[in-house]
Design a protein around this motif. Structure first.
Motif, short mmCIF file in Angstrom:
data_model
loop_
_atom_site.label_atom_id
_atom_site.label_comp_id
_atom_site.label_asym_id
_atom_site.label_seq_id
_atom_site.Cartn_x
_atom_site.Cartn_y
_atom_site.Cartn_z
N GLN A 1 -13.87 5.12 6.11
CA GLN A 1 -13.78 3.79 5.51
C GLN A 1 -13.12 3.85 4.13
N ALA A 2 -13.47 4.88 3.35
CA ALA A 2 -12.86 5.04 2.03
C ALA A 2 -11.37 5.32 2.16
N ARG A 3 -10.99 6.19 3.09
CA ARG A 3 -9.57 6.49 3.30
C ARG A 3 -8.80 5.23 3.71
N MET A 4 -9.40 4.44 4.58
CA MET A 4 -8.75 3.20 5.02
C MET A 4 -8.56 2.24 3.85
N ALA A 5 -9.57 2.13 3.00
CA ALA A 5 -9.48 1.22 1.84
C ALA A 5 -8.41 1.71 0.87
N VAL A 6 -8.34 2.99 0.61
CA VAL A 6 -7.32 3.53 -0.30
C VAL A 6 -5.94 3.34 0.31
N SER A 7 -5.83 3.56 1.60
CA SER A 7 -4.55 3.36 2.28
C SER A 7 -4.10 1.91 2.21
N ARG A 8 -5.03 1.00 2.44
CA ARG A 8 -4.70 -0.44 2.34
C ARG A 8 -4.27 -0.78 0.92
N PHE A 9 -4.98 -0.22 -0.06
CA PHE A 9 -4.61 -0.46 -1.45
C PHE A 9 -3.19 0.03 -1.71
N GLY A 10 -2.86 1.20 -1.22
CA GLY A 10 -1.51 1.74 -1.40
C GLY A 10 -0.45 0.85 -0.78
N ALA A 11 -0.74 0.33 0.41
CA ALA A 11 0.22 -0.56 1.07
C ALA A 11 0.41 -1.85 0.28
N LEU A 12 -0.68 -2.46 -0.16
CA LEU A 12 -0.58 -3.69 -0.93
C LEU A 12 0.08 -3.45 -2.29
N GLY A 13 -0.23 -2.32 -2.91
CA GLY A 13 0.40 -2.00 -4.19
C GLY A 13 1.90 -1.81 -4.05
N THR A 14 2.32 -1.19 -2.96
CA THR A 14 3.75 -1.02 -2.71
C THR A 14 4.42 -2.37 -2.51
N TYR A 15 3.79 -3.23 -1.73
CA TYR A 15 4.34 -4.57 -1.49
C TYR A 15 4.44 -5.33 -2.81
N LEU A 16 3.39 -5.28 -3.60
CA LEU A 16 3.37 -5.98 -4.88
C LEU A 16 4.43 -5.42 -5.83
N ALA A 17 4.65 -4.13 -5.80
CA ALA A 17 5.66 -3.52 -6.66
C ALA A 17 7.06 -4.02 -6.33
N ASN A 18 7.26 -4.48 -5.11
CA ASN A 18 8.57 -5.02 -4.73
C ASN A 18 8.93 -6.24 -5.58
N PHE A 19 7.93 -6.93 -6.11
CA PHE A 19 8.17 -8.08 -6.98
C PHE A 19 8.40 -7.67 -8.43
N GLN A 20 8.06 -6.43 -8.76
CA GLN A 20 8.00 -6.02 -10.16
C GLN A 20 9.20 -5.20 -10.62
N GLY A 21 9.54 -4.16 -9.90
CA GLY A 21 10.61 -3.28 -10.34
C GLY A 21 10.19 -1.83 -10.26
N GLU A 22 11.10 -0.95 -10.62
CA GLU A 22 10.89 0.50 -10.45
C GLU A 22 9.77 1.05 -11.32
N GLU A 23 9.64 0.57 -12.54
CA GLU A 23 8.57 1.06 -13.42
C GLU A 23 7.20 0.74 -12.83
N ALA A 24 7.03 -0.48 -12.35
CA ALA A 24 5.76 -0.87 -11.73
C ALA A 24 5.52 -0.05 -10.47
N ARG A 25 6.56 0.18 -9.69
CA ARG A 25 6.41 0.96 -8.46
C ARG A 25 5.85 2.34 -8.76
N SER A 26 6.35 2.99 -9.80
CA SER A 26 5.85 4.33 -10.12
C SER A 26 4.41 4.26 -10.63
N ARG A 27 4.08 3.25 -11.41
CA ARG A 27 2.69 3.11 -11.89
C ARG A 27 1.73 2.82 -10.75
N TYR A 28 2.15 1.97 -9.80
CA TYR A 28 1.28 1.63 -8.68
C TYR A 28 1.11 2.83 -7.75
N THR A 29 2.16 3.62 -7.60
CA THR A 29 2.06 4.84 -6.80
C THR A 29 1.11 5.82 -7.47
N ALA A 30 1.22 5.94 -8.78
CA ALA A 30 0.31 6.83 -9.52
C ALA A 30 -1.13 6.38 -9.35
#
Length: 163
Positions: free
Chosen positions: A88-117
């Motif tokens: 369940q924890a892995r699934m939640a972290v994975s979902r967070f990563g997917a949503l963070g990547t999608y959200l970074a598409n609105f932000q730019g490269e700097e946000a993408r690297s921070r969200y990945t981190a």
């Protein structure tokens, strides 16, 4: 010579020409207004999608924290009949990563690297969570992730205030 002795165009021709010019001007103006309205609606839809995505990623971050905490609490193993807390924890972290990547598409490269981190930090915390001996130990594990999350949340708040 024309049919008018004074050499002036007939009044009906002037009225017709005036109406035609006014109609053309009105059509051009209406086209411009419709284009502006369409641009406004598109910006509003994009902003709403971004705000919704922010809401989802914030929810998912706290869900991941909860599930990682539950995983740490159940270090002795999973309870039969209940979902495995580690899965369940892995699934939640994975979902967070997917949503963070999608959200970074609105932000730019700097946000993408921070969200990945941030996603990588959550994965790291998840790997260490079973070794946390107390709630304060869990808080210490999440310290870096919470700091990165604060930046993401600020990005969301800033984008919600725009427009």
């Amino acid at each position: 010579m024309s049919g008018h002795p004074s050499g002036r165009p007939p009044l009906l021709s002037l009225v017709t020409l005036t109406i035609a010019v006014a109609s053309l001007s009105t059509a051009i103006y209406q086209g411009w207004v419709q284009t502006r309205n369409l641009e406004i609606m598109q910006r509003d839809l994009a902003r709403r999608e971004q705000v919704r995505s922010c809401k989802d990623v914030i929810e998912t971050y706290f869900d991941a924290k909860l599930r990682i905490g539950l995983m740490a609490d159940s270090a002795s193993g999973s309870v039969p009949g209940l979902p495995d807390p580690a899965v369940q924890a892995r699934m939640a972290v994975s979902r967070f990563g997917a949503l963070g990547t999608y959200l970074a598409n609105f932000q730019g490269e700097e946000a993408r690297s921070r969200y990945t981190a941030l996603t990588r930090e959550l994965e790291r915390v998840m790997g260490l969570a079973r070794t946390a001996s107390s709630p304060s130990g869990m808080e210490a594990l999440f310290e870096a992730a919470d700091g990165l999350f604060y930046g993401m949340n600020e990005d969301c708040a800033r984008s919600a205030r725009q427009t």
